[in-house]
Design an enzyme around this catalytic site. Structure first.
Site, short mmCIF file in Angstrom:
data_model
loop_
_atom_site.label_atom_id
_atom_site.label_comp_id
_atom_site.label_asym_id
_atom_site.label_seq_id
_atom_site.Cartn_x
_atom_site.Cartn_y
_atom_site.Cartn_z
N TYR A 1 0.75 -1.18 0.04
CA TYR A 1 0.12 0.13 0.01
C TYR A 1 0.85 1.29 -0.20
O TYR A 1 1.94 1.13 0.33
CB TYR A 1 -0.99 -0.03 1.13
CG TYR A 1 -0.20 0.31 2.49
CD1 TYR A 1 -0.22 1.44 3.28
CD2 TYR A 1 0.39 -0.89 3.18
CE1 TYR A 1 0.21 1.46 4.28
CE2 TYR A 1 0.86 -0.84 4.54
CZ TYR A 1 0.98 0.50 5.08
OH TYR A 1 1.69 0.47 6.15
N HIS A 41 2.34 6.66 13.96
CA HIS A 41 1.59 6.50 13.18
C HIS A 41 0.43 5.50 13.63
O HIS A 41 0.63 5.10 14.92
CB HIS A 41 1.83 5.90 11.84
CG HIS A 41 2.79 4.67 12.14
ND1 HIS A 41 3.83 4.32 12.73
CD2 HIS A 41 1.97 3.41 11.73
CE1 HIS A 41 3.99 3.15 12.73
NE2 HIS A 41 3.04 2.37 12.18
N ASP A 81 -1.70 2.39 12.21
CA ASP A 81 -1.84 1.54 10.91
C ASP A 81 -3.13 1.83 10.34
O ASP A 81 -4.20 1.79 11.12
CB ASP A 81 -2.02 0.17 11.15
CG ASP A 81 -0.64 -0.53 11.74
OD1 ASP A 81 0.17 0.37 12.33
OD2 ASP A 81 0.04 -1.57 11.19
#
Length: 382
Positions: A125, A190, A192
């Site tokens: 991705y 971050h 996910d």
């Protein structure tokens, strides 16, 4: 009288700026101590003004403890892999690295950055600086077949054992990512992507011990990281499972100071059925397939086209022994060389042109737009 008024005004201005050193009363006429630059707000929240000696209030302590409890409630750790099993898996990871060096994988299987390489299997991705529009919700799966299949040894040596111990159900994993860190490597705070991956998120650590931190914030040039809400030691051969609050409501990261030796982690996830996916196999606007209509690059369609890949770049093996150079610096120097004319500065929106966003990047591949008035750099062709 005028001199007295100036002194009073200076004291008043200093009292309005809590990030500066408090005014120390003393004999008049003496030279003042040099002032340190102001700290960012999030540092002040964590450090509780050490200079003044003030202690955090009971409310602040209680709030932080409550958040730490919420994070812990979404974490499960198991020590499943013995030293012998780790060595066998680590040899397989070395084989992945060797195959990547020989160019035996598909283009989007390998993503290189200084001190950190990623290897996507099953599903890959886009993230971080790879899309024009950055931030939560902008990540996209690659078209099917753009990355290599999950190696059989991952199924046999890792996934099967997790299924046997009921960590994950049979058939759960369709995405495996190997992150290979060199000393001083990191991955910035971050979450996910919730719209891409189901929960839980499972990771298995190899080569050395490290740590996972929650609730940190990063600053760059030089790189600095705030104190974590929770510091989670991660041992070689251990399995970490994130769900609930720990996976969705707070960021996690790996700090540079926590990677003292080479470390690799295998991240096992399942993609959502409705996860958005790039529709075109032309993943860079610099190379368009035959018959591709250039008019489709106008407007919002432009944001779905990826920036040029960096998979051909290799991490400098001596980088760990020199002052840290972030990918954000190198990316800025080569943007104008790699990007075609129709994607350069004149096409940036006013918002993306001036805003520097470090909050939502997924790894240390930070960048600034080459049109930024704040910095002037030399452009060099490779």
């Amino acid at each position: 009288m005028a001199g007295s008024g100036y002194t009073d005004l200076r004291e008043k201005l200093k009292s309005m700026m809590p990030y500066r050193d408090s005014h120390k009363g003393g004999g008049g006429g003496g030279g003042s101590l040099p002032r340190e630059p102001p700290e960012p707000p999030y540092d002040r929240k964590r450090r509780h003004q050490e200079d003044s000696g003030s202690e955090p209030s009971d409310y602040e302590e209680q709030k932080e403890e409550e958040e730490a409890r919420k994070v812990k409630s979404g974490i499960r750790q198991l020590r499943l892999f013995s030293a012998e099993e780790c060595a066998k898996i680590e040899a397989r990871i070395e084989d992945v690295v060797s195959r990547a060096e020989k160019g035996l994988y598909k283009e989007h299987t390998v993503d290189r950055a200084p001190l950190r390489n990623k290897y996507f299997f099953g599903e890959g991705y886009t993230y971080g600086s790879q899309l024009q529009r950055r931030g939560p919700g902008q990540e996209r799966l690659y078209p099917r077949g753009e990355v290599d299949a999950i190696p059989e040894w991952v199924h046999d040596l890792v996934i099967r054992k997790l299924v046997e111990h009921r960590v994950i159900p049979e058939g759960f994993v369709n995405s495996a990512v190997i992150n290979d860190y060199q000393p001083g490597g990191c991955i910035v705070s971050h979450v996910d992507p919730i719209h891409i991956f189901e929960r839980p998120i499972v990771s298995v650590s190899f080569f050395s011990d490290s740590a996972l931190c929650f609730g940190c914030k990063f600053q760059f040039k030089p790189i600095r990281v705030s104190e974590p809400v929770l510091f989670l030691p991660v041992k070689r051969g251990s399995v970490t499972v994130l769900s609930g609050y720990a996976a969705d409501e707070i960021t996690h990261c790996i700090r540079p100071q926590d990677i003292k030796e080479r470390r690799a982690v295998i991240i096992l996830r399942k993609t959502r059925i409705d996860a958005p996916r790039l529709e075109t196999k032309s993943l860079s606007s610099s190379v368009l397939p035959p018959g591709y209509n250039s008019d489709r690059l106008s407007g919002s369609n432009r944001d779905q086209i990826l920036k040029p890949k960096r998979s051909h770049r290799k991490a400098d093996p001596d980088a760990a022994h020199r002052p840290r150079i972030l990918e954000m610096d190198k990316e800025e120097n080569r943007r104008s060389v790699l990007l075609p004319k129709h994607r350069r500065r004149s096409n940036f929106s006013s918002e993306n042109y001036w805003r520097r966003s470090y909050e939502y990047t997924e790894d240390c591949d930070e960048e600034e737009e080459d049109g930024s008035p704040a910095r002037k750099v030399k452009m060099r062709r490779h």
